[in-house]
Design a protein around this motif. Sequence first.
Motif, PDB file in Angstrom:
ATOM      1  N   MET A   1       0.818  -1.192   0.000  1.00 39.28           N
ATOM      2  CA  MET A   1       0.000   0.000   0.000  1.00 39.28           C
ATOM      3  C   MET A   1       0.862   1.256   0.000  1.00 39.28           C
ATOM      4  N   PHE A   2       1.812   1.323   0.938  1.00 40.37           N
ATOM      5  CA  PHE A   2       2.678   2.495   0.986  1.00 40.37           C
ATOM      6  C   PHE A   2       3.884   2.279   0.086  1.00 40.37           C
ATOM      7  N   LYS A   3       4.263   3.333  -0.628  1.00 36.67           N
ATOM      8  CA  LYS A   3       5.416   3.268  -1.516  1.00 36.67           C
ATOM      9  C   LYS A   3       6.679   3.536  -0.719  1.00 36.67           C
ATOM     10  N   LYS A   4       7.669   2.671  -0.912  1.00 31.97           N
ATOM     11  CA  LYS A   4       8.944   2.867  -0.240  1.00 31.97           C
ATOM     12  C   LYS A   4       9.777   3.878  -1.009  1.00 31.97           C
ATOM     13  N   ASN A   5      10.581   4.614  -0.288  1.00 27.42           N
ATOM     14  CA  ASN A   5      11.489   5.584  -0.881  1.00 27.42           C
ATOM     15  C   ASN A   5      12.877   5.390  -0.284  1.00 27.42           C
ATOM     16  N   HIS A   6      13.824   5.079  -1.156  1.00 33.45           N
ATOM     17  CA  HIS A   6      15.223   4.995  -0.762  1.00 33.45           C
ATOM     18  C   HIS A   6      15.978   6.036  -1.582  1.00 33.45           C
ATOM     19  N   VAL A   7      16.774   6.847  -0.902  1.00 32.67           N
ATOM     20  CA  VAL A   7      17.532   7.890  -1.576  1.00 32.67           C
ATOM     21  C   VAL A   7      19.009   7.702  -1.273  1.00 32.67           C
ATOM     22  N   HIS A   8      19.798   7.711  -2.330  1.00 36.02           N
ATOM     23  CA  HIS A   8      21.256   7.619  -2.194  1.00 36.02           C
ATOM     24  C   HIS A   8      21.798   9.037  -2.338  1.00 36.02           C
ATOM     25  N   LEU A   9      22.384   9.561  -1.257  1.00 34.01           N
ATOM     26  CA  LEU A   9      22.963  10.903  -1.262  1.00 34.01           C
ATOM     27  C   LEU A   9      24.474  10.787  -1.364  1.00 34.01           C
ATOM     28  N   GLN A  10      25.020  11.280  -2.458  1.00 31.21           N
ATOM     29  CA  GLN A  10      26.465  11.280  -2.653  1.00 31.21           C
ATOM     30  C   GLN A  10      26.951  12.699  -2.370  1.00 31.21           C
ATOM     31  N   ILE A  11      27.791  12.819  -1.354  1.00 37.76           N
ATOM     32  CA  ILE A  11      28.216  14.146  -0.908  1.00 37.76           C
ATOM     33  C   ILE A  11      29.695  14.323  -1.158  1.00 37.76           C
ATOM     34  N   LYS A  12      30.027  15.455  -1.774  1.00 37.38           N
ATOM     35  CA  LYS A  12      31.428  15.822  -1.948  1.00 37.38           C
ATOM     36  C   LYS A  12      31.542  17.335  -1.787  1.00 37.38           C
ATOM     37  N   LYS A  13      32.747  17.841  -1.785  1.00 31.22           N
ATOM     38  CA  LYS A  13      32.957  19.275  -1.590  1.00 31.22           C
ATOM     39  C   LYS A  13      32.094  20.081  -2.558  1.00 31.22           C
ATOM     40  N   GLY A  14      31.217  20.902  -2.009  1.00 30.34           N
ATOM     41  CA  GLY A  14      30.422  21.829  -2.798  1.00 30.34           C
ATOM     42  C   GLY A  14      29.237  21.251  -3.535  1.00 30.34           C
ATOM     43  N   GLU A  15      28.946  19.942  -3.393  1.00 32.35           N
ATOM     44  CA  GLU A  15      27.910  19.340  -4.238  1.00 32.35           C
ATOM     45  C   GLU A  15      27.233  18.143  -3.572  1.00 32.35           C
ATOM     46  N   VAL A  16      25.945  18.023  -3.855  1.00 31.50           N
ATOM     47  CA  VAL A  16      25.160  16.872  -3.426  1.00 31.50           C
ATOM     48  C   VAL A  16      24.508  16.266  -4.663  1.00 31.50           C
ATOM     49  N   ARG A  17      24.662  14.957  -4.830  1.00 30.81           N
ATOM     50  CA  ARG A  17      23.956  14.229  -5.886  1.00 30.81           C
ATOM     51  C   ARG A  17      23.008  13.270  -5.188  1.00 30.81           C
ATOM     52  N   ALA A  18      21.733  13.315  -5.565  1.00 27.59           N
ATOM     53  CA  ALA A  18      20.724  12.453  -4.952  1.00 27.59           C
ATOM     54  C   ALA A  18      20.097  11.574  -6.021  1.00 27.59           C
ATOM     55  N   ILE A  19      19.965  10.287  -5.701  1.00 25.16           N
ATOM     56  CA  ILE A  19      19.363   9.325  -6.625  1.00 25.16           C
ATOM     57  C   ILE A  19      18.217   8.634  -5.896  1.00 25.16           C
ATOM     58  N   HIS A  20      17.026   8.712  -6.491  1.00 25.87           N
ATOM     59  CA  HIS A  20      15.869   7.999  -5.951  1.00 25.87           C
ATOM     60  C   HIS A  20      15.958   6.578  -6.490  1.00 25.87           C
ATOM     61  N   LEU A  21      16.227   5.619  -5.628  1.00 18.81           N
ATOM     62  CA  LEU A  21      16.536   4.265  -6.080  1.00 18.81           C
ATOM     63  C   LEU A  21      15.349   3.536  -6.691  1.00 18.81           C
ATOM     64  N   GLU A  22      14.142   3.888  -6.315  1.00 18.00           N
ATOM     65  CA  GLU A  22      12.969   3.220  -6.895  1.00 18.00           C
ATOM     66  C   GLU A  22      12.672   3.686  -8.323  1.00 18.00           C
ATOM     67  N   THR A  23      12.984   4.934  -8.645  1.00 23.64           N
ATOM     68  CA  THR A  23      12.662   5.469  -9.978  1.00 23.64           C
ATOM     69  C   THR A  23      13.896   5.755 -10.828  1.00 23.64           C
ATOM     70  N   ASP A  24      15.083   5.689 -10.235  1.00 24.48           N
ATOM     71  CA  ASP A  24      16.352   6.022 -10.892  1.00 24.48           C
ATOM     72  C   ASP A  24      16.468   7.484 -11.300  1.00 24.48           C
ATOM     73  N   SER A  25      15.578   8.328 -10.827  1.00 24.57           N
ATOM     74  CA  SER A  25      15.724   9.756 -11.116  1.00 24.57           C
ATOM     75  C   SER A  25      16.791  10.331 -10.201  1.00 24.57           C
ATOM     76  N   SER A  26      17.484  11.350 -10.694  1.00 25.13           N
ATOM     77  CA  SER A  26      18.559  11.933  -9.896  1.00 25.13           C
ATOM     78  C   SER A  26      18.659  13.429 -10.157  1.00 25.13           C
ATOM     79  N   ILE A  27      19.234  14.117  -9.194  1.00 25.98           N
ATOM     80  CA  ILE A  27      19.519  15.543  -9.345  1.00 25.98           C
ATOM     81  C   ILE A  27      20.858  15.836  -8.685  1.00 25.98           C
ATOM     82  N   VAL A  28      21.497  16.878  -9.165  1.00 26.66           N
ATOM     83  CA  VAL A  28      22.754  17.348  -8.605  1.00 26.66           C
ATOM     84  C   VAL A  28      22.570  18.809  -8.238  1.00 26.66           C
TER      85      VAL A  28
END
Length: 127
Positions: A1-28
């Motif tokens: 019933m409830f949708k799971k959400n897993h987010v992979h946050l890749q952190i480096k100097k000055g930047e965050v990259r996030a990937i939604h593991l269920e949909t493979d969408s990402s933003i930087v």
Amino acid sequence: MFKKNHVHLQIKKGEVRAIHLETDSSIVRTCAALSHPRTLMGEFFAIERCLKDVLDELLPKSIFSLSPIAIVQFIEKIEGGITNVEVRAFREATLGAGARHVFFAESSTPISKSQLLNFNFKQIEQP
């Protein structure tokens, strides 16, 4: 019933990259608070705001979606390594940004999606 959400946050100097593991969408996103010369954790509240903005943009809005489980990975090697104080600060900032659980991957090399979803990676011990 409830949708799971897993987010992979890749952190480096000055930047965050996030990937939604269920949909493979990402933003930087650039985050100036991650540019401190001696440590990765610069200004706590600015980093928390940056992470909140990233999660709000990345995750679909639905009453049937659970708050995300975040897997944080520090991509760049920091001289002297990440301190337990920084791990605690990133944990608190990620929870404040909307995550319900936070895990830290010890590896700075790529981790596969299946490893992330199955928590099959070495974790940094949290204080």
